[in-house]
Design an enzyme around this catalytic site. Structure first.
Site, PDB file in Angstrom:
ATOM      1  N   GLY A 193      79.059 -29.750  57.446  1.00  0.00           N
ATOM      2  CA  GLY A 193      78.300 -30.376  56.371  1.00  0.00           C
ATOM      3  C   GLY A 193      76.837 -30.433  56.734  1.00  0.00           C
ATOM      4  N   GLY A 194      76.096 -31.263  55.996  1.00  0.00           N
ATOM      5  CA  GLY A 194      74.661 -31.319  56.188  1.00  0.00           C
ATOM      6  C   GLY A 194      74.231 -31.790  57.559  1.00  0.00           C
ATOM      7  N   PHE A 195      74.975 -32.737  58.151  1.00  0.00           N
ATOM      8  CA  PHE A 195      74.566 -33.305  59.424  1.00  0.00           C
ATOM      9  C   PHE A 195      75.560 -33.060  60.556  1.00  0.00           C
ATOM     10  CE2 PHE A 195      71.811 -35.821  56.668  1.00  0.00           C
ATOM     11  CZ  PHE A 195      70.633 -35.812  57.388  1.00  0.00           C
TER      12      PHE A 195
ATOM     13  N   VAL B  89      82.850 -30.202  62.053  1.00  0.00           N
ATOM     14  CA  VAL B  89      84.101 -30.862  62.416  1.00  0.00           C
ATOM     15  C   VAL B  89      85.062 -29.835  63.000  1.00  0.00           C
ATOM     16  CG1 VAL B  89      86.056 -32.226  61.575  1.00  0.00           C
ATOM     17  CG2 VAL B  89      83.774 -32.585  60.605  1.00  0.00           C
TER      18      VAL B  89
ATOM     19  N   ASP C 209      78.409 -43.085  50.396  1.00  0.00           N
ATOM     20  CA  ASP C 209      78.621 -41.672  50.059  1.00  0.00           C
ATOM     21  C   ASP C 209      80.071 -41.435  49.641  1.00  0.00           C
ATOM     22  OD1 ASP C 209      77.799 -39.079  49.589  1.00  0.00           O
ATOM     23  OD2 ASP C 209      78.012 -38.423  51.671  1.00  0.00           O
TER      24      ASP C 209
END
Length: 337
Positions: free
Chosen positions: A71-73, A76, A191
């Site tokens: 994802g953006g940050f 996984v 979120d």
């Protein structure tokens, strides 16, 4: 690694992120929430407390690392830790906004001390990563329970399986159970969206990805504007008061849940058009997903959900129901199905 949030707010004084490649004296043990890393009991102010997560990752016992997604940050991975299947998340160092990426890592730990069946459990976290496990672009690593590879986003948009009324209510209740527990501990997720709700093999929803979360000060239901988190969340699900830069409260999660519930009911994207237009219209013109023409809202339960949605995504936070009130309403609906 420096953090915009003082480490002492997140970790006890006798626990700080450290590198430990030795053997572990605290085995994985079973309890009602599944397997967890049980850290030895410690005496605090005359009382014995047992930590349910650790600031040490025993890297020698971490193996079979396989990528799952990114994802953006962060990215996984699926891995094995002391013989247990776990999820490993590496939080990236964002070159455009280093402060936001650091805040994302520390925000992941806002719920690390909490245990609930509808929240993904944190096992361990550290900013110290050996060279053969990390890279220069990583701020830190978090070990979590491995729930599986399915999320609500995939179920809604990627599958042909039917989503009947019983599943609408059951999935919604799972999410709201998790939100009620978080809010009771002054944690706001910020979120909530289908992609951040994992679904287990037993078809139970668990709230994941706390990189945008925020811990309210004790005794306060709304934060001051100066506490607005740097990490923005997903614009399609973000409450209008946050888009205007106002204070954070649990009611922001209720707004996001409303958008998520609409997606679950309709299996359609909430908005069309470019991002800037949507952001402006949500704040200035109370733009919300349509509940007028979709056939799902023509049934009796659909009409009830339509009324619930209008409350959840009210432009005024105080007009939205609490998670406790939502849960009561959903349980009444569930009893009628």
């Amino acid at each position: 690694m420096p953090s915009p949030i003082p480490v002492t707010r997140l970790l006890p004084k006798d626990l700080c992120p450290s590198l430990d490649t030795g053997t572990c004296s605290s085995p994985l043990t079973k309890h009602s929430y599944g397997s967890t890393l049980q850290v030895p009991a410690q005496r605090l102010r005359g009382k014995v407390a047992v930590r349910l997560w650790s600031s040490v990752i025993h890297w020698k016992h971490l193996c079979s690392v396989q990528p799952v997604g990114s994802g953006g940050f962060g990215s996984v991975y699926k891995a094995e830790y002391f013989g247990e299947t776990v999820a490993l998340k590496k939080v990236k160092k964002c070159t455009k906004n280093k402060l936001a990426s650091q805040q994302s890592f520390w925000a992941e730990l806002n719920a690390a001390h909490l245990r609930h069946k509808n929240i993904v459990r944190v096992i361990a976290a550290t900013t110290c990563v050996p060279a053969d496990f990390g890279d220069e672009g990583s701020i830190g690593t978090i070990l979590m329970e491995f729930v599986g590879r399915r999320n609500l986003q995939q179920i809604i948009y990627g599958g042909a399986e039917a989503l009947g009324e019983d599943r609408w209510v059951r999935y919604s209740s799972d999410i709201v159970h998790g939100l009620r527990f978080l809010h009771s501990h002054s944690v706001v997720h910020l979120d909530i969206k289908p992609a951040n709700v994992l679904v287990t093999s037993e078809d139970v929803c668990k709230i994941a990805d706390f990189g945008c979360s925020f811990k309210l000060d004790p005794g306060y239901e709304v934060s001051a504007i100066r506490h607005q988190p740097l990490v923005g969340g997903t614009y399609t699900h973000r409450a209008p008061e946050l888009l205007k830069g106002e204070g954070v409260s649990p009611k922001a999660d209720i707004f996001s849940f409303g958008i998520t519930l609409w997606q679950l009911l309709t299996r359609e994207p909430p908005y069309t058009g470019d991002r800037e237009h949507v952001l402006y219209a949500v704040v200035a013109y109370n733009l919300r997903p349509s509940v007028q023409d979709h056939p799902v809202f023509r049934s009796e339960s659909g009409r009830q959900f339509r009324g619930l949605l209008s409350q959840c995504w009210s432009g005024e936070p105080h007009c939205r129901p609490s998670a406790e009130e939502l849960l009561s309403y959903l349980e009444q609906l569930r009893s009628k199905i």
